[in-house]
Scaffold this motif. Structure first.
Motif, PDB file in Angstrom:
ATOM      1  N   MET A 181       0.854  -1.209   0.000  1.00  0.00           N
ATOM      2  CA  MET A 181       0.000   0.000   0.000  1.00  0.00           C
ATOM      3  C   MET A 181       0.882   1.249   0.000  1.00  0.00           C
ATOM      4  SD  MET A 181      -3.358   0.596   0.195  1.00  0.00           S
ATOM      5  CE  MET A 181      -4.721   0.587   1.333  1.00  0.00           C
ATOM      6  N   ASN A 182       0.514   2.233  -0.798  1.00  0.00           N
ATOM      7  CA  ASN A 182       1.288   3.479  -0.800  1.00  0.00           C
ATOM      8  C   ASN A 182       1.125   4.231   0.516  1.00  0.00           C
ATOM      9  OD1 ASN A 182       2.248   3.198  -3.408  1.00  0.00           O
ATOM     10  ND2 ASN A 182       0.314   3.961  -4.268  1.00  0.00           N
ATOM     11  N   LYS A 183       2.152   5.017   0.817  1.00  0.00           N
ATOM     12  CA  LYS A 183       2.100   5.748   2.092  1.00  0.00           C
ATOM     13  C   LYS A 183       1.990   7.245   1.859  1.00  0.00           C
ATOM     14  CE  LYS A 183       4.810   2.273   4.365  1.00  0.00           C
ATOM     15  NZ  LYS A 183       5.188   1.524   3.152  1.00  0.00           N
ATOM     16  N   LEU A 184       1.189   7.899   2.672  1.00  0.00           N
ATOM     17  CA  LEU A 184       1.078   9.357   2.566  1.00  0.00           C
ATOM     18  C   LEU A 184       2.212  10.047   3.312  1.00  0.00           C
ATOM     19  CD1 LEU A 184      -2.675  10.308   3.033  1.00  0.00           C
ATOM     20  CD2 LEU A 184      -1.302  10.435   0.953  1.00  0.00           C
ATOM     21  N   TYR A 185       2.585   9.457   4.451  1.00  0.00           N
ATOM     22  CA  TYR A 185       3.619  10.053   5.285  1.00  0.00           C
ATOM     23  C   TYR A 185       4.932  10.051   4.508  1.00  0.00           C
ATOM     24  CZ  TYR A 185       6.268  11.086   9.511  1.00  0.00           C
ATOM     25  OH  TYR A 185       7.080  11.679  10.449  1.00  0.00           O
ATOM     26  N   GLY A 186       5.568  11.197   4.434  1.00  0.00           N
ATOM     27  CA  GLY A 186       6.795  11.311   3.647  1.00  0.00           C
ATOM     28  C   GLY A 186       6.572  12.129   2.378  1.00  0.00           C
ATOM     29  N   HIS A 187       5.294  12.356   2.009  1.00  0.00           N
ATOM     30  CA  HIS A 187       5.020  13.234   0.864  1.00  0.00           C
ATOM     31  C   HIS A 187       5.368  14.681   1.249  1.00  0.00           C
ATOM     32  CE1 HIS A 187       2.835   9.931  -0.949  1.00  0.00           C
ATOM     33  NE2 HIS A 187       2.501  10.665  -1.991  1.00  0.00           N
ATOM     34  N   THR A 188       6.024  15.385   0.341  1.00  0.00           N
ATOM     35  CA  THR A 188       6.284  16.808   0.583  1.00  0.00           C
ATOM     36  C   THR A 188       4.996  17.592   0.299  1.00  0.00           C
ATOM     37  OG1 THR A 188       6.943  17.174  -1.698  1.00  0.00           O
ATOM     38  CG2 THR A 188       8.713  16.590  -0.145  1.00  0.00           C
ATOM     39  N   PRO A 189       4.905  18.845   0.767  1.00  0.00           N
ATOM     40  CA  PRO A 189       3.712  19.638   0.458  1.00  0.00           C
ATOM     41  C   PRO A 189       3.443  19.705  -1.048  1.00  0.00           C
ATOM     42  CG  PRO A 189       4.984  20.731   2.161  1.00  0.00           C
ATOM     43  CD  PRO A 189       5.799  19.551   1.712  1.00  0.00           C
ATOM     44  N   ALA A 190       4.502  19.829  -1.863  1.00  0.00           N
ATOM     45  CA  ALA A 190       4.295  19.907  -3.323  1.00  0.00           C
ATOM     46  C   ALA A 190       3.707  18.595  -3.849  1.00  0.00           C
ATOM     47  CB  ALA A 190       5.621  20.221  -4.012  1.00  0.00           C
ATOM     48  N   GLN A 191       4.178  17.485  -3.330  1.00  0.00           N
ATOM     49  CA  GLN A 191       3.642  16.193  -3.785  1.00  0.00           C
ATOM     50  C   GLN A 191       2.191  16.009  -3.344  1.00  0.00           C
ATOM     51  OE1 GLN A 191       6.729  13.869  -1.931  1.00  0.00           O
ATOM     52  NE2 GLN A 191       7.774  13.493  -3.871  1.00  0.00           N
ATOM     53  N   LEU A 192       1.870  16.525  -2.159  1.00  0.00           N
ATOM     54  CA  LEU A 192       0.475  16.430  -1.706  1.00  0.00           C
ATOM     55  C   LEU A 192      -0.423  17.304  -2.581  1.00  0.00           C
ATOM     56  CD1 LEU A 192       1.003  16.459   2.174  1.00  0.00           C
ATOM     57  CD2 LEU A 192       0.225  14.521   0.801  1.00  0.00           C
ATOM     58  N   SER A 193       0.076  18.481  -2.973  1.00  0.00           N
ATOM     59  CA  SER A 193      -0.707  19.355  -3.867  1.00  0.00           C
ATOM     60  C   SER A 193      -0.954  18.664  -5.192  1.00  0.00           C
ATOM     61  CB  SER A 193       0.036  20.662  -4.142  1.00  0.00           C
ATOM     62  OG  SER A 193       0.182  21.366  -2.957  1.00  0.00           O
ATOM     63  N   GLU A 194       0.076  18.006  -5.680  1.00  0.00           N
ATOM     64  CA  GLU A 194      -0.039  17.305  -6.965  1.00  0.00           C
ATOM     65  C   GLU A 194      -1.083  16.192  -6.864  1.00  0.00           C
ATOM     66  OE1 GLU A 194       3.337  14.962  -9.206  1.00  0.00           O
ATOM     67  OE2 GLU A 194       4.054  16.879  -8.411  1.00  0.00           O
ATOM     68  N   LEU A 195      -1.020  15.471  -5.783  1.00  0.00           N
ATOM     69  CA  LEU A 195      -1.953  14.359  -5.560  1.00  0.00           C
ATOM     70  C   LEU A 195      -3.388  14.865  -5.510  1.00  0.00           C
ATOM     71  CD1 LEU A 195      -2.435  11.350  -4.661  1.00  0.00           C
ATOM     72  CD2 LEU A 195      -2.191  12.174  -2.329  1.00  0.00           C
ATOM     73  N   VAL A 196      -3.577  15.950  -4.747  1.00  0.00           N
ATOM     74  CA  VAL A 196      -4.907  16.520  -4.578  1.00  0.00           C
ATOM     75  C   VAL A 196      -5.427  17.052  -5.925  1.00  0.00           C
ATOM     76  CG1 VAL A 196      -6.004  18.561  -3.555  1.00  0.00           C
ATOM     77  CG2 VAL A 196      -4.734  16.974  -2.108  1.00  0.00           C
ATOM     78  N   ALA A 197      -4.534  17.655  -6.705  1.00  0.00           N
ATOM     79  CA  ALA A 197      -4.931  18.166  -8.018  1.00  0.00           C
ATOM     80  C   ALA A 197      -5.338  17.012  -8.942  1.00  0.00           C
ATOM     81  CB  ALA A 197      -3.785  18.969  -8.633  1.00  0.00           C
TER      82      ALA A 197
END
Ligand code: SAH
Length: 337
Positions: A1-17
């Protein structure tokens, strides 16, 4: 399973987009992951239930807590982490002191660099730690709120895991709010990754030198030929923008090898023009080598010689040697509690 912890803010923005969600969801995720007390995705209460379900179908948070810990008589605590995926082990050491509380963390499980005096080297290459595994060593321990300083001086060579080290540094400094002045990355100096690190962040640098003479350094630390000290020091000297960066030179004095006045004088010579401090590290004996630690009086004489030559020098106090938590003793070994 992929993990959210460790994502940078930019990666989280990309994911959300990618998911077509409003951008503030990325900020909410950042908050939950790095600020709130630890919660699972299902408990991220300001994100709609439907979205939490979509996230939970693809991700877990995936922050680790230590498998075990040991405490030293001097208050130092060593934490052992283990990856649930492949069983890779890595350690962090929490070192309380008078005015600060330093956490020493690992960037790899094992190390391929083969320094003859280091226990982690005996494990062999191992693997790079993920960003989440690096950060878990800080946020997954009970005393995380007391930590004032972080040093990348645990298992592994941070420059051999540069992308994850940089992402972890970004999260530590921009999200967790730790000052770059309170973080030190220790390295044997790999080029050109060293330059990339210096360009990307203003954290402090510690360079493991151990001898001013190329051939001898190569015998301790078999990267000198590929990444010569001369080139590393030239790079540091040429970086005008780095005038304020604190640089420490780490040097383990070994009896009858690199602890002579000749070594001190050569060290003074090669460090000329650099704003550095030498930290003399008493060697912690490990099995399987003929090396011997210098006698404390000789180390003090070496220190005084450096100071006479205008190079500030200190002697590091060894912390946690009784629980194999001191420098270079980390090998991810499980000890019955
Ligand atoms: N790979 C990086 C960071 C990990 S080692 C580096 O080499 O800098 C952190 C520090 O501990 C280094 O300065 C290293 O030279 C030192 N060290 C390694 N083994 C040691 C030992 N047995 N006793 C004392 N210091 C040691």
């Amino acid at each position: 399973m992929n993990k959210l912890y460790g994502h940078t803010p930019a990666q989280l923005s990309e994911l959300v987009a990618l998911l077509g969600w409003p951008s503030f969801t990325a900020s909410q995720l950042t908050q939950w992951l790095y600020h709130a007390p630890f919660v699972e995705i299902k408990d991220m209460s300001n994100i709609s239930k439907a979205r939490r379900e979509i996230l939970a179908a693809r991700f877990v948070v995936g922050r680790l807590v230590p498998e075990s810990s040991r405490s030293s008589r001097d208050g130092t605590r060593k934490y052992l982490f283990e990856s649930p995926e492949d069983g890779a082990v890595f350690e962090a050491v929490s070192i309380p002191d008078k005015q600060r509380h330093t956490l020493c963390i690992s960037s790899q499980s094992g190390c391929k660099r083969g320094c003859t005096f280091c226990m982690t080297a005996q494990l062999g290459a191992g693997r790079n730690l993920s960003v989440g595994e690096i950060l878990s060593q800080y946020q997954g321990i009970p005393e995380r709120d007391q930590i004032t300083n972080i040093v990348f001086m645990g298992m592994g060579e941070p420059l051999d895991n540069l992308p994850n080290t940089l992402a972890a540094l970004e999260i530590l400094t921009t999200v967790c709010g730790l000052s770059t002045r309170r973080i030190t990355v220790s390295t044997i100096g790999i080029l050109p990754q060293l330059e990339e690190l210096l360009n990307a962040t203003s954290v402090r640098l510690a360079l493991s030198l151990h001898s001013p003479f190329a051939q001898e350094r190569e015998s301790f630390l078999p990267t000198e030929t590929l990444h010569p000290t001369r080139d590393i020091l030239t790079l540091l000297r040429d970086r005008r923008e780095d005038k304020c960066r604190r640089i420490t030179i780490e040097y383990i004095p070994f009896a009858g090898l690199n602890d002579s006045p000749k070594h001190a004088h050569e060290l003074i010579k090669i460090l000329r023009g650099l704003m550095v401090r030498v930290n003399l590290i008493p060697w912690n004996t490990i099995p399987g080598t003929h090396l011997q630690s210098s006698d404390p009086r000789r180390v003090e004489a070496f220190r005084a010689e450096l100071e006479r030559g205008g190079v500030p020098a200190t002697i590091r106090t060894s912390r946690g040697p009784d629980i194999a938590a001191a420098c270079g003793m980390l090998a991810g070994v499980r000890v019955p509690l």
